[in-house]
Structures are given as C-alpha cells and as structure tokens.
Design an enzyme around this catalytic site. Sequence first.
Site, short mmCIF file in Angstrom:
data_model
loop_
_atom_site.label_atom_id
_atom_site.label_comp_id
_atom_site.label_asym_id
_atom_site.label_seq_id
_atom_site.Cartn_x
_atom_site.Cartn_y
_atom_site.Cartn_z
N ARG A 78 0.81 -1.22 0.00
CA ARG A 78 0.00 0.00 0.00
C ARG A 78 0.84 1.27 0.00
O ARG A 78 0.57 2.20 -0.78
CB ARG A 78 -0.92 0.04 1.24
CG ARG A 78 -2.17 -0.78 1.10
CD ARG A 78 -2.58 -1.30 2.45
NE ARG A 78 -1.61 -2.29 2.87
CZ ARG A 78 -1.70 -3.59 2.57
NH1 ARG A 78 -2.72 -4.04 1.92
NH2 ARG A 78 -0.75 -4.44 2.93
N THR A 79 1.84 1.34 0.87
CA THR A 79 2.59 2.60 1.00
C THR A 79 3.31 2.91 -0.31
O THR A 79 3.23 4.02 -0.84
CB THR A 79 3.60 2.48 2.16
OG1 THR A 79 2.91 2.06 3.32
CG2 THR A 79 4.28 3.82 2.43
N ARG B 193 11.79 3.82 3.02
CA ARG B 193 11.41 2.79 4.00
C ARG B 193 12.65 1.96 4.29
O ARG B 193 13.33 1.49 3.37
CB ARG B 193 10.29 1.90 3.49
CG ARG B 193 10.05 0.70 4.40
CD ARG B 193 8.80 -0.05 4.09
NE ARG B 193 7.62 0.70 4.51
CZ ARG B 193 6.39 0.18 4.55
NH1 ARG B 193 6.18 -1.07 4.20
NH2 ARG B 193 5.37 0.92 4.93
N LYS C 179 26.16 -4.16 -2.07
CA LYS C 179 27.64 -4.18 -2.19
C LYS C 179 28.30 -3.59 -0.94
O LYS C 179 29.50 -3.41 -0.88
CB LYS C 179 28.07 -3.34 -3.40
CG LYS C 179 27.50 -3.81 -4.72
CD LYS C 179 27.95 -2.86 -5.83
CE LYS C 179 27.28 -3.21 -7.15
NZ LYS C 179 27.48 -2.15 -8.15
N HIS D 156 5.94 5.62 11.41
CA HIS D 156 5.39 5.57 10.05
C HIS D 156 4.43 6.77 9.95
O HIS D 156 3.21 6.61 9.95
CB HIS D 156 4.66 4.24 9.88
CG HIS D 156 4.28 3.90 8.47
ND1 HIS D 156 4.35 4.80 7.42
CD2 HIS D 156 3.80 2.73 7.95
CE1 HIS D 156 3.93 4.18 6.32
NE2 HIS D 156 3.60 2.94 6.61
C1 NCD Z 1 2.39 -1.21 8.12
C2 NCD Z 1 3.90 -1.02 8.17
O1 NCD Z 1 4.60 -1.25 7.18
O2 NCD Z 1 4.34 -0.62 9.23
N1 NCD Z 1 1.89 -1.37 6.80
C3 NCD Z 1 1.58 -0.26 6.07
O3 NCD Z 1 2.42 0.53 5.74
N2 NCD Z 1 0.29 -0.06 5.78
C4 NCD Z 1 1.87 -2.22 9.05
C5 NCD Z 1 2.49 -3.58 9.09
O4 NCD Z 1 3.37 -3.93 8.35
O5 NCD Z 1 2.04 -4.34 9.94
#
Ligand code: NCD
Length: 308
Positions: free
Chosen positions: A51-52, A102, A81, A130
């Site tokens: 999703r993100t 991320r 590397k 997040h």
């Molecule tokens: C979450 C995350 O990556 O922290 N997912 C997301 O971005 N919607 C939640 C998760 O991974 O449990």
Amino acid sequence: MINHIIKTQSFSLEFMKDIFSQAKLFKYNKCVSNSLQGKIVAILFYEASTRTKLSFTSAILKLGGGVISTENASQFSSAAKGESLRDTIRNISAYCDCIVLRHKERGSAQEAAHFSTVPIINAGDGDGQHPTQSLLDLFTIKDELGSVDGITIILSGDLKHSRTIHSLAYLLGKFRSTTIIFAAPKGLEIPEDITDYLKRHDVEFHQTSSLIDAVENYKTNAVYHTRPQKERYETNDSVVSVEKYREQFTITRDLANKMDPDAIILHPLPRVDEIRYGVDDNHRAKYFVQSENGLYVRMALLNMLLGE
Ligand code: NCD
C-alpha cells in the site's frame, strides 16, 4: 530549511488541518492537479510494502510528477555491495526533488535527513515510526466520525513493534480529550517513551492485556488493530506464541458486534488473520476505506511539500 517528514511529534494541528482539507478535495471533489509537473520523487524501499509504495507512486503520477526507484533496495541497490545509507542518500538526493524512504532500522529516516539535500519522507523506519500512515489514519477517523477530539480509541495488538501505533499514539496526544486504551499481549506492550510522552501531555490512557476486556469494558469510537510483527521479534523478546495471539487478539464477527454500533474498525494492513474475513462486511469495518484514503492524504502531502 528542508521540510522532512520524520516523526509525528513534530506535526502541528495547523499542518494536519491543511493536509486533511486538501485530501478531502482530492477524495470528494475529484480535484485534479499537475502541481508535481517537472518534479521527480525517488522511492527507496529496503523493506516489503504494498500500500505505501503503490499509493505514493500513484499519488506522484496523479500529480504529474515522475518516479524513480530501485526494486527492493536492500537486494538491488548498492547496499547489496556494502554501501552505507548516508552515501546512497547523498547520491540519490542529487537526482530528485524528494525521497520516500522505508528502511528496517529505527532512526534511519532521521539519519537520511541529515545527509539529504531534498525532503525525506519516512515511509517506515523499522520499529520506529510511520508518520504518513498516521496522517491517513487520522484523516479516516475524522472523515468517518466527524472529529478526533473527545474520542475513545483502542489501540491493540503488537504495540511494541508496530510503527503505525507509535506514530498514531503521539499524534492522538495532540487532540483534546482523547482517551486511549492500549490492549497488548504480555511482552508486546506499548513502549514507555510513548506512555511518558502521553503523561507529559495529560492524555488519558489505560492498559490491558485483553482485547476482549477492552471492547467489553470501554465504550469506544474506534478500534485500531495490528498484526504480530514477527519479523521484528528479537531472540530475547518474551512474546506470546502465535496461537495465543490468535486466541486473544482476533477480531471475530462476534467481537465486532460487541462494539458500539457507531464504532469503526481500523487496521494499517496487511492483516494476517487477526481480523477475520467475516468482519469485512460489518458496517464498522473501515480498513479498506482507510487504505484508499492513503492515496488522497499522500497526494495532499506531496502537493504541500513539492507543489508550486
Ligand atoms: C504497516 C507497516 O509497514 O508498518 N503497513 C503499512 O504501511 N500499511 C503495518 C504492518 O506492516 O504491519
């Protein structure tokens, strides 16, 4: 000064108000904008995402911007590397106008911001935060319930490792008279730095080790559930077994029906099976609306950071 998006403690109510009103225009008025035309955003993800990553990508494209990315950065970028994050960021920031990052380490977004010449958006830093997820969580709460002020909300599941919970708990602390019920299995409780922050900000909160008790004992407006983040368990973590988690922390049809009729059920997704499929058609289930809202909120954020 560069506007990085790293942690929710630094968000002001004014900033959120602006994001939410713009997101509403994108959602309900199908407002179109080319505000990112000529801008390039790098999507740099060292951890799995659905999703993100895709909602950010879609948001950038819808606003007329361009996207550069590396497929699974831990495997296919120069990290494989042995390159450090700081060197990668120094280079990439010369190729784009913003980096959505991320990473598996807590604190990595802050470190990246230190070495970047363009805004860094933290899209999840290990078991840290997040922040854009909690913007879309709050947008959903406000859109569905009318207000965040005065709500009682259960935050449940793996509160120790869930970065979406950490970001959201800090943010909820900024609203008037919210009450938070933390419901976590033993060993997965909310970290103390967050409860200390809530105490300092006079936010009412309670802690319990049973989701069922939380639902039965509190009249709540929202239940925000999370999955066990097994990939973050450390060998010396004394956490409940998956079976126990499943037994005590699953939202079944019956449990959903015990919630207030106007309550909403949220989850950042992915769910494993801590919310049964049978709950999906319950009128309280809002997790798919929540993930759709991610698109509008991320469009609003990018528009604010990079739009002309
Ligand atoms: C979450 C995350 O990556 O922290 N997912 C997301 O971005 N919607 C939640 C998760 O991974 O449990």
